[in-house]
Design an enzyme around this catalytic site. Structure first.
Site, PDB file in Angstrom:
ATOM      1  N   ARG A   1       0.142   7.213  -1.795  1.00  0.00           N
ATOM      2  CA  ARG A   1      -0.598   6.481  -2.823  1.00  0.00           C
ATOM      3  C   ARG A   1      -1.683   7.350  -3.401  1.00  0.00           C
ATOM      4  O   ARG A   1      -2.497   7.904  -2.642  1.00  0.00           O
ATOM      5  CB  ARG A   1      -1.245   5.235  -2.230  1.00  0.00           C
TER       6      ARG A   1
ATOM      7  N   THR B   1      -0.375   4.589   5.375  1.00  0.00           N
ATOM      8  CA  THR B   1       0.199   3.396   6.008  1.00  0.00           C
ATOM      9  C   THR B   1       1.489   2.982   5.309  1.00  0.00           C
ATOM     10  O   THR B   1       2.409   2.485   5.926  1.00  0.00           O
ATOM     11  CB  THR B   1      -0.809   2.219   5.936  1.00  0.00           C
TER      12      THR B   1
ATOM     13  N   SER C   1       1.310  -1.332  -4.169  1.00  0.00           N
ATOM     14  CA  SER C   1       1.103  -2.664  -3.604  1.00  0.00           C
ATOM     15  C   SER C   1       0.056  -3.463  -4.361  1.00  0.00           C
ATOM     16  O   SER C   1       0.188  -3.718  -5.543  1.00  0.00           O
ATOM     17  CB  SER C   1       0.768  -2.531  -2.121  1.00  0.00           C
ATOM     18  N   HIS C   2      -1.041  -3.775  -3.690  1.00  0.00           N
ATOM     19  CA  HIS C   2      -2.076  -4.643  -4.258  1.00  0.00           C
ATOM     20  C   HIS C   2      -3.165  -3.850  -4.966  1.00  0.00           C
ATOM     21  O   HIS C   2      -4.117  -4.429  -5.456  1.00  0.00           O
ATOM     22  CB  HIS C   2      -2.689  -5.442  -3.118  1.00  0.00           C
TER      23      HIS C   2
ATOM     24  N   LYS D   1       7.763  -6.997   4.647  1.00  0.00           N
ATOM     25  CA  LYS D   1       7.173  -8.319   4.571  1.00  0.00           C
ATOM     26  C   LYS D   1       7.573  -8.925   3.236  1.00  0.00           C
ATOM     27  O   LYS D   1       7.946  -8.203   2.309  1.00  0.00           O
ATOM     28  CB  LYS D   1       5.671  -8.258   4.752  1.00  0.00           C
TER      29      LYS D   1
ATOM     30  N   ASP E   1       1.296 -10.437  -4.133  1.00  0.00           N
ATOM     31  CA  ASP E   1       0.600  -9.225  -4.583  1.00  0.00           C
ATOM     32  C   ASP E   1       1.432  -8.414  -5.582  1.00  0.00           C
ATOM     33  O   ASP E   1       2.483  -8.858  -6.036  1.00  0.00           O
ATOM     34  CB  ASP E   1       0.205  -8.363  -3.377  1.00  0.00           C
TER      35      ASP E   1
ATOM     36  N   ASP F   1       5.207  -8.280  -1.605  1.00  0.00           N
ATOM     37  CA  ASP F   1       5.419  -8.415  -0.162  1.00  0.00           C
ATOM     38  C   ASP F   1       4.307  -9.211   0.530  1.00  0.00           C
ATOM     39  O   ASP F   1       4.489  -9.659   1.654  1.00  0.00           O
ATOM     40  CB  ASP F   1       5.641  -7.046   0.514  1.00  0.00           C
ATOM     41  N   ARG F   2       3.173  -9.393  -0.137  1.00  0.00           N
ATOM     42  CA  ARG F   2       2.098 -10.184   0.486  1.00  0.00           C
ATOM     43  C   ARG F   2       2.097 -11.619  -0.026  1.00  0.00           C
ATOM     44  O   ARG F   2       2.596 -11.893  -1.116  1.00  0.00           O
ATOM     45  CB  ARG F   2       0.728  -9.586   0.147  1.00  0.00           C
TER      46      ARG F   2
ATOM     47  N   GLU G   1      -2.301  -9.671   9.663  1.00  0.00           N
ATOM     48  CA  GLU G   1      -3.445 -10.434   9.155  1.00  0.00           C
ATOM     49  C   GLU G   1      -3.695 -10.179   7.669  1.00  0.00           C
ATOM     50  O   GLU G   1      -4.361 -10.961   7.003  1.00  0.00           O
ATOM     51  CB  GLU G   1      -4.701 -10.121   9.967  1.00  0.00           C
TER      52      GLU G   1
ATOM     53  N   ASP H   1       3.490  -5.881  -5.503  1.00  0.00           N
ATOM     54  CA  ASP H   1       4.907  -5.596  -5.273  1.00  0.00           C
ATOM     55  C   ASP H   1       5.634  -6.721  -4.548  1.00  0.00           C
ATOM     56  O   ASP H   1       6.780  -6.560  -4.133  1.00  0.00           O
ATOM     57  CB  ASP H   1       5.067  -4.275  -4.512  1.00  0.00           C
TER      58      ASP H   1
HETATM   59  C1  G1P Z   1      -3.166  -2.340   4.700  1.00  0.00           C
HETATM   60  C2  G1P Z   1      -3.111  -3.485   5.688  1.00  0.00           C
HETATM   61  C3  G1P Z   1      -1.857  -3.380   6.516  1.00  0.00           C
HETATM   62  C4  G1P Z   1      -0.643  -3.330   5.602  1.00  0.00           C
HETATM   63  C5  G1P Z   1      -0.798  -2.227   4.585  1.00  0.00           C
HETATM   64  C6  G1P Z   1       0.327  -2.229   3.560  1.00  0.00           C
HETATM   65  O1  G1P Z   1      -3.204  -1.123   5.381  1.00  0.00           O
HETATM   66  O2  G1P Z   1      -4.251  -3.509   6.511  1.00  0.00           O
HETATM   67  O3  G1P Z   1      -1.790  -4.459   7.394  1.00  0.00           O
HETATM   68  O4  G1P Z   1       0.525  -3.127   6.344  1.00  0.00           O
HETATM   69  O5  G1P Z   1      -2.025  -2.378   3.877  1.00  0.00           O
HETATM   70  O6  G1P Z   1       0.378  -3.428   2.843  1.00  0.00           O
HETATM   71  P1  G1P Z   1      -4.566  -0.309   5.664  1.00  0.00           P
HETATM   72  O7  G1P Z   1      -5.214  -0.097   4.316  1.00  0.00           O
HETATM   73  O8  G1P Z   1      -5.409  -1.197   6.517  1.00  0.00           O
HETATM   74  O9  G1P Z   1      -4.135   0.939   6.347  1.00  0.00           O
HETATM   75 ZN    ZN Z   2       2.291  -5.113  -1.240  1.00  0.00          ZN
END
Ligand code: G1P
Ligand code: ZN
Length: 544
Positions: A22, A18, A113-114, A377, A278, A282-283, A365, A280
């Site tokens: 990673r 996504t 990211s998180h 974001k 978070d 962006d959240r 969301e 990085d």
């Molecule tokens: C998750 C979130 C998605 C976001 C992505 C990156 O992806 O659900 O909305 O864009 O992290 O921060 P997922 O693990 O669901 O594929």
């Molecule tokens: Zn992030």
């Protein structure tokens, strides 16, 4: 110039998900692993010779080492210049801001990211294109294809660059500029929001805020913006020093992982406003005193009130939300008479809509909100947007949301995650759902009648590209909805995400607890998808 050409063999697991590639840190530390992926990026970027790229990361473990490797590989691959954040630090939205401000060819973001960091934690690499946003699928697919055939990579044998102070350096013939990580980003925020008004609001002394950077990248940004520029007292920003292991925490701003902030905002003598970001940056999570704003509601409230903020005074061209995000913003868009786009999960799908001027605000969301100011974001942007609204209206967070529900009705919303489920049963669960899709419409299940059931497919209205299999949706005739999808960002096993939504027009019922309001749908989700049977779990690991 001491150019080395190193023989290598492909790793077959370098498919970007996504949000980039990673993997765990030990995966990335395997000999040639990072190098192969970086070379695949350079090999896939036509015309990158002589061009400028931005490089930075969220400061997690392996960030500094990875940056040094990337700098030397960039020099060996004929890149003209690299702009790198001081200390190797750049939040994801700040990277997007720099790509756009300096009109660079693209950028490389080092982050998971998180996801937790540290020697046993996660690491990630993401390529962003010249609009400042995540590379679209055709680019990530080309990179992936290249990782499968790679035989060598190029790297310069040279000493490390000192990243700790701004300055200009040479690496072979390539220029390296180490830049203040914060200033260009905070300048952009000051253009969008009424800093004078917010400063006066805070100075008046009737309003207290607490911003949790979760030991991650936003610490320096938040301190500069909230404490120095907007005059909030020292200590407003908590956990404000980026640590390589995020203090052994899980830097995901939600009710579960941002518990320190949640305890402050739901405790005695709580501040009026709380926010977290978070790993990085962006959240975002937005809290009022004893009050949680769902990200879906946050997007809807920002959309409804956007013209109160300088950067959006002229109105919005349109809005976009990811498919699993609640339809709260759709109702606002309908009232404003603007278009509302429904995209697959992942910020990359908003890029074309933003570039084409079809959408101004976007949201997911998963605690993601942003606008056309960058192509990612942006956590602190959302916090500033809320602060600007609070300063202008003088209302509390809870009041703004409750009044919003009175006007538009309330979309009760929750996401249930089943993390680290073995991949095989998780795939089977999705497959058996897929099989049911054709026969579900018209059936009545637990008092709900199925209106439609499909696997979401998206045709990009700008370039016509089609993205299939983006999540199973079951919609009911009363507007309720259940969505099932497997995460594309996890690094261990599979994560099943179940998204639940119902609509309540009656203000007398808006105070109900979310899990109670969604109780019947939660039971129905298990009945239809056989979650307990396939996952072996009797409850989700995370509820947001
Ligand atoms: C998750 C979130 C998605 C976001 C992505 C990156 O992806 O659900 O909305 O864009 O992290 O921060 P997922 O693990 O669901 O594929
Ligand atoms: Zn992030």
């Amino acid at each position: 110039m001491n150019l080395q050409i190193v023989s290598t063999t492909p790793f077959l697991d370098q498919k970007p998900g996504t949000s980039g590639l990673r993997k765990s840190v030990p995966d990335f530390q395997q000999p040639h692993y990072l190098e192969n992926f970086i070379q695949a990026i350079f090999d896939s970027l036509e015309g990158c010779e002589g061009q400028t790229l931005v490089v930075g990361g969220d400061g997690r473990y392996y960030n500094r080492q990875a940056i040094q490797i990337i700098l030397k590989m960039a020099a060996a691959n004929g890149i003209g210049k690299i702009i790198v954040g001081q200390g190797g630090i750049l939040s994801t939205p700040a990277t997007s801001c720099l790509i756009r401000k300096y009109q660079t060819f693209g950028g490389i973001i080092l982050s998971a990211s998180h996801n937790p960091g540290g020697p046993e934690g996660d690491f990630g690499v993401k390529y962003n294109i010249g609009n400042g946003g995540p590379a679209p699928e055709k680019v990530t697919e080309a990179i992936y294809a290249r990782t499968k055939t790679i035989t060598e990579y190029k790297i310069l044998a040279a000493g490390d660059i000192n990243l700790d102070r701004p300055g200009s350096f040479k690496l072979g013939t390539m220029d390296v500029e180490v830049m203040d990580s914060v200033a260009p980003y905070s300048a952009l925020m000051a253009e969008l929001f009424d800093f004078d008004r917010i400063r006066e609001f805070i100075a008046a002394g009737n309003f207290r805020l607490c911003v949790d950077s979760m030991h991650a990248v936003t610490g320096p940004y938040a301190k500069a913006i909230f404490e120095t520029q907007l005059g909030a007292p020292a200590g407003t920003v908590i956990n404000g020093v980026p640590l390589e292991d995020f203090g052994q925490g899980h830097p995901d701003p939600n009710l579960v992982y941002a518990h320190e902030l949640v305890e402050i905002l739901f405790g005695e003598d709580a501040p009026d406003f709380g926010a977290a970001s978070d790993g990085d940056g962006d959240r975002n999570m937005i809290l009022g005193r004893h009050f949680f704003v769902t990200p879906s509601d946050s997007l809807a409230v920002l959309t409804a009130n956007a013209t109160l903020v300088p950067g959006y005074r002229g109105g919005l061209a349109g809005v976009a939300r990811s498919m699993p995000t609640s339809a709260a913003v759709d109702r606002v868009a309908a009232k404003l008479g603007i278009d509302c786009y429904e995209t697959p999960t992942g910020w990359k799908f908003f890029g074309n809509l933003l570039d084409a001027g079809k959408a101004t605000l976007c949201g997911e969301e998963s605690f993601g909100t942003g606008s056309n100011h960058v192509r990612e974001k942006d956590g602190l942007w959302a916090v500033l947007f809320w602060l600007n609204l609070l300063a202008v209206t003088g209302k509390s967070v809870e009041q703004l949301v409750a009044e919003h529900w009175q006007t538009y009705g309330r979309n009760f919303y929750s996401r249930h995650d089943y993390e680290e489920v073995p991949s095989e049963p998780a795939n089977e669960l999705m497959a058996q759902l897929q099989v049911q899709l054709a026969t579900l419409p018209g059936q009545t299940l637990g008092g709900y009648t199925v209106d439609y059931a499909d696997n979401f497919s998206y045709t990009d209205p700008v370039d016509g590209s089609v993205s299939k299999n983006q999540g199973v949706r079951i919609g009911f005739t009363d507007g309720s909805r259940i969505v099932f999808r497997l995460s594309g960002t996890g690094t261990k096993g599979a994560t099943l995400r179940v998204y639940l939504e119902s609509y309540e027009p009656d203000p007398a019922k808006h105070g109900e607890d979310t899990q109670v309001a969604l109780g019947d749908l939660i039971a129905l989700a298990d009945q239809v998808a056989k979650i307990k049977e396939f996952t072996g779990r009797d409850r989700p690991t995370v509820i947001t």
